[in-house]
Design an enzyme around this catalytic site. Structure first.
Site, PDB file in Angstrom:
ATOM      1  N   ASP A 170      13.615  62.012 109.325  1.00 53.47           N
ATOM      2  CA  ASP A 170      13.363  63.134 109.858  1.00 53.47           C
ATOM      3  C   ASP A 170      14.577  64.205 109.752  1.00 53.47           C
ATOM      4  O   ASP A 170      15.743  63.494 109.580  1.00 53.47           O
ATOM      5  CB  ASP A 170      13.019  63.131 111.362  1.00 53.47           C
ATOM      6  N   SER A 171      14.617  65.208 109.645  1.00 57.41           N
ATOM      7  CA  SER A 171      15.482  65.979 109.018  1.00 57.41           C
ATOM      8  C   SER A 171      16.512  67.071 110.063  1.00 57.41           C
ATOM      9  O   SER A 171      17.474  67.512 109.924  1.00 57.41           O
ATOM     10  CB  SER A 171      14.944  67.544 108.283  1.00 57.41           C
ATOM     11  N   GLY A 172      16.173  66.552 111.546  1.00 57.67           N
ATOM     12  CA  GLY A 172      17.016  66.949 112.373  1.00 57.67           C
ATOM     13  C   GLY A 172      16.825  68.111 113.447  1.00 57.67           C
ATOM     14  O   GLY A 172      17.084  68.150 114.670  1.00 57.67           O
ATOM     15  N   GLY A 198       4.654  70.124 114.341  1.00 55.02           N
ATOM     16  CA  GLY A 198       4.294  70.920 115.534  1.00 55.02           C
ATOM     17  C   GLY A 198       3.271  70.572 116.237  1.00 55.02           C
ATOM     18  O   GLY A 198       2.440  71.156 117.012  1.00 55.02           O
ATOM     19  N   ASP A 255       4.248  58.242 112.462  1.00 52.47           N
ATOM     20  CA  ASP A 255       5.304  57.418 112.995  1.00 52.47           C
ATOM     21  C   ASP A 255       5.181  57.851 114.732  1.00 52.47           C
ATOM     22  O   ASP A 255       4.530  58.798 115.097  1.00 52.47           O
ATOM     23  CB  ASP A 255       6.623  57.886 112.717  1.00 52.47           C
ATOM     24  N   CYS A 285      -4.752  37.882 119.318  1.00 51.60           N
ATOM     25  CA  CYS A 285      -3.419  38.213 118.527  1.00 51.60           C
ATOM     26  C   CYS A 285      -2.780  37.187 117.945  1.00 51.60           C
ATOM     27  O   CYS A 285      -2.489  36.058 118.775  1.00 51.60           O
ATOM     28  CB  CYS A 285      -2.533  39.162 119.337  1.00 51.60           C
ATOM     29  N   CYS A 309       0.554  37.386 116.997  1.00 59.39           N
ATOM     30  CA  CYS A 309       2.038  37.757 117.204  1.00 59.39           C
ATOM     31  C   CYS A 309       2.640  36.663 117.980  1.00 59.39           C
ATOM     32  O   CYS A 309       2.093  35.871 118.650  1.00 59.39           O
ATOM     33  CB  CYS A 309       2.290  39.129 117.651  1.00 59.39           C
ATOM     34  N   CYS A 348       1.767  36.465 121.478  1.00 55.13           N
ATOM     35  CA  CYS A 348       0.647  35.801 122.011  1.00 55.13           C
ATOM     36  C   CYS A 348       0.452  34.535 121.606  1.00 55.13           C
ATOM     37  O   CYS A 348      -0.542  33.676 122.260  1.00 55.13           O
ATOM     38  CB  CYS A 348      -0.451  36.799 121.379  1.00 55.13           C
ATOM     39  N   HIS A 391       4.738  42.557 119.966  1.00 54.16           N
ATOM     40  CA  HIS A 391       3.480  42.384 119.988  1.00 54.16           C
ATOM     41  C   HIS A 391       2.789  43.969 119.658  1.00 54.16           C
ATOM     42  O   HIS A 391       1.852  44.248 119.067  1.00 54.16           O
ATOM     43  CB  HIS A 391       3.021  42.176 121.375  1.00 54.16           C
TER      44      HIS A 391
HETATM   45  N1  LIG Z   1       5.907  65.854 116.953  1.00 55.98           N
HETATM   46  C1  LIG Z   1       6.855  66.036 116.202  1.00 55.98           C
HETATM   47  C2  LIG Z   1       7.688  64.983 115.676  1.00 55.98           C
HETATM   48  C3  LIG Z   1       8.921  65.026 114.869  1.00 55.98           C
HETATM   49  C4  LIG Z   1       8.739  66.173 113.990  1.00 55.98           C
HETATM   50  N2  LIG Z   1       9.697  66.526 113.142  1.00 55.98           N
HETATM   51  C5  LIG Z   1       9.940  67.725 112.741  1.00 55.98           C
HETATM   52  N3  LIG Z   1      10.995  67.787 111.737  1.00 55.98           N
HETATM   53  N4  LIG Z   1       9.143  68.626 113.032  1.00 55.98           N
HETATM   54  C6  LIG Z   1       8.114  68.569 113.879  1.00 55.98           C
HETATM   55  O1  LIG Z   1       7.365  69.431 113.754  1.00 55.98           O
HETATM   56  C7  LIG Z   1       7.786  67.278 114.472  1.00 55.98           C
HETATM   57  C8  LIG Z   1       6.994  67.295 115.229  1.00 55.98           C
HETATM   58 ZN   LIG Z   2       0.244  39.601 120.455  1.00 54.01          ZN
END
Ligand SMILES: Nc1ccc2nc(N)nc(O)c2c1
Ligand SMILES: [Zn+2]
Length: 372
Positions: free
Chosen positions: A92-94, A216, A266, A304, A306, A309, A335
């Site tokens: 991710d870009s920060g 967003g 993610d 499961c 894993c 389990c 798990h």
């Molecule tokens: N819910 C999220 C999580 C990570 C995010 N990262 C970036 N760069 N921009 C967003 O809008 C995000 C939203």
């Molecule tokens: Zn498991």
């Protein structure tokens, strides 16, 4: 240098399954990315992360620039070598993490200036510096530098913020340059405003990216509002490029997002909740610290496969959580990540077989309410 590509294999309704190919390996979609914020998926050895079925993991520019530093990781051979994960990494870009973690000093057209949440040191992030950091880390999928407005926000704030992010997307693209074997993803903003979402998608497509994220969301709007946005937002994006929903989510969020055309997600949920004793199973959630598990010889989930389990009872897991033993968080994290990847595999198979609706119905039918 081998190129990157995205190949769609099948579609069932809006749900799609395919493969993203990179020089470091293939990513089966729909894909769930475990979060490895500080160069580790907390509580997991990298080989264990791979054993759960993960093809790619997520790193964070914000955290790694503060500690140990992007230049230092570069001097040590890059993030893959540093953390012993040779498969794809998306970073991710920060900008988002600045807003959620740091004492934000100021936001200008240029970028964001902020104080580190670790030691209060002052830092400056711009689209150009974010691209430089992600290049130093060596990440395979780079995210454009964006601004995610804190909710609730009025329409003008959301529109102004989205348009700033689109100017930053252009600067990210210009600064990223031409890097065969690496992908740059743009990030759509626009809150819950359909016209602003479409404007953002159009702007990103004009700039041209290797993949497109829906940003967003998962910022407190709730599942109904998120799904409402996902009923139209993915459709504004190119069919032939990966669509990545950032920060999602609970198992039913993930299923609903895939159903609406999302290819990648993610979330810290499986690992973070695993460390607090929350187990996610096909029949719902288990809080292993609840006294009723103290003498339960059954595994978390009989179905499961894993290690938690296969080899341990609820009673054991309850005990090691109560005793605050390290293995407690390790086993529940394993798990949960295994279960999340199990869902992804079942959805990939169901989409390929054209049985996604039936699979989804079964997924919801199995989920008992509350603790089980
Ligand atoms: N819910 C999220 C999580 C990570 C995010 N990262 C970036 N760069 N921009 C967003 O809008 C995000 C939203
Ligand atoms: Zn498991």
């Amino acid at each position: 240098m081998a190129q990157t590509s995205f190949t769609l294999h099948a579609q069932d309704g809006q749900a799609r399954t395919g493969v993203i190919s990179t020089p470091r390996g293939e990513i089966r979609t729909p894909a769930f990315m475990p979060v490895g914020t500080a160069a580790t998926v907390k509580g997991m050895m990298p080989e264990s992360v791979r054993e759960t079925g993960a093809d790619i993991l997520l790193g964070n520019t914000y955290h790694l620039m503060l500690r140990p530093g992007a230049e230092r990781i570069d001097r040590l051979g890059g993030l893959h070598k540093f953390m012993n994960w040779e498969r794809p990494i998306l970073t991710d870009s920060g900008g988002f993490q600045v807003m959620s973690l740091s004492d934000l000093r100021k936001l200008t057209e240029e970028g964001v200036t902020f104080k580190s949440h670790i030691d209060g040191s002052k830092h400056h992030l711009t689209p150009e510096r974010s691209m430089e950091i992600q290049k130093l880390l060596g990440s395979d999928i780079v995210m454009a530098f964006d601004e995610c407005p804190a909710l609730p926000a009025d329409r003008k704030r959301i529109a102004d913020s989205m348009r700033l992010s689109m100017r930053w997307a252009q600067r990210s693209r210009d600064s990223f340059g031409d890097r065969p074997g690496h992908m740059l993803f743009g990030i759509m903003q626009g809150g819950l405003e359909q016209d602003l979402r479409e404007e953002s998608a159009t702007a990103l497509i004009d700039i041209g990216f290797d993949g497109y994220a829906v940003g967003g969301l998962a910022v407190g709007e709730g599942q109904e509002a998120m799904f409402g946005c996902l009923d139209y937002a993915p459709g504004f994006l190119p069919e032939d490029k990966p669509r990545y929903l950032m920060g999602v989510g609970k198992p039913d969020d993930i299923v609903g997002a895939v159903k609406r055309g999302i290819d990648m997600m993610d979330c810290v949920l499986p690992s973070r909740s695993g460390r607090t004793g929350q187990a996610w199973t096909r029949r719902g959630q288990i809080n292993i610290k609840n006294a009723r598990h103290a003498e339960d010889p059954r595994p978390l989930d009989e179905n499961c496969t894993c290690p938690a389990c296969r080899n341990y009872s609820r009673a054991y897991l309850h005990h090691v959580f109560k005793s605050n033993e390290m293995i407690a968080g390790m086993l529940l994290t394993w798990h949960n990540l295994h279960y999340f990847q199990q869902i992804m595999q079942e959805m990939r198979d169901a989409i390929a077989a054209g049985t996604f609706d039936a699979w989804e119905a079964e997924f919801h039918a199995q989920r008992a309410q509350g603790d089980i």
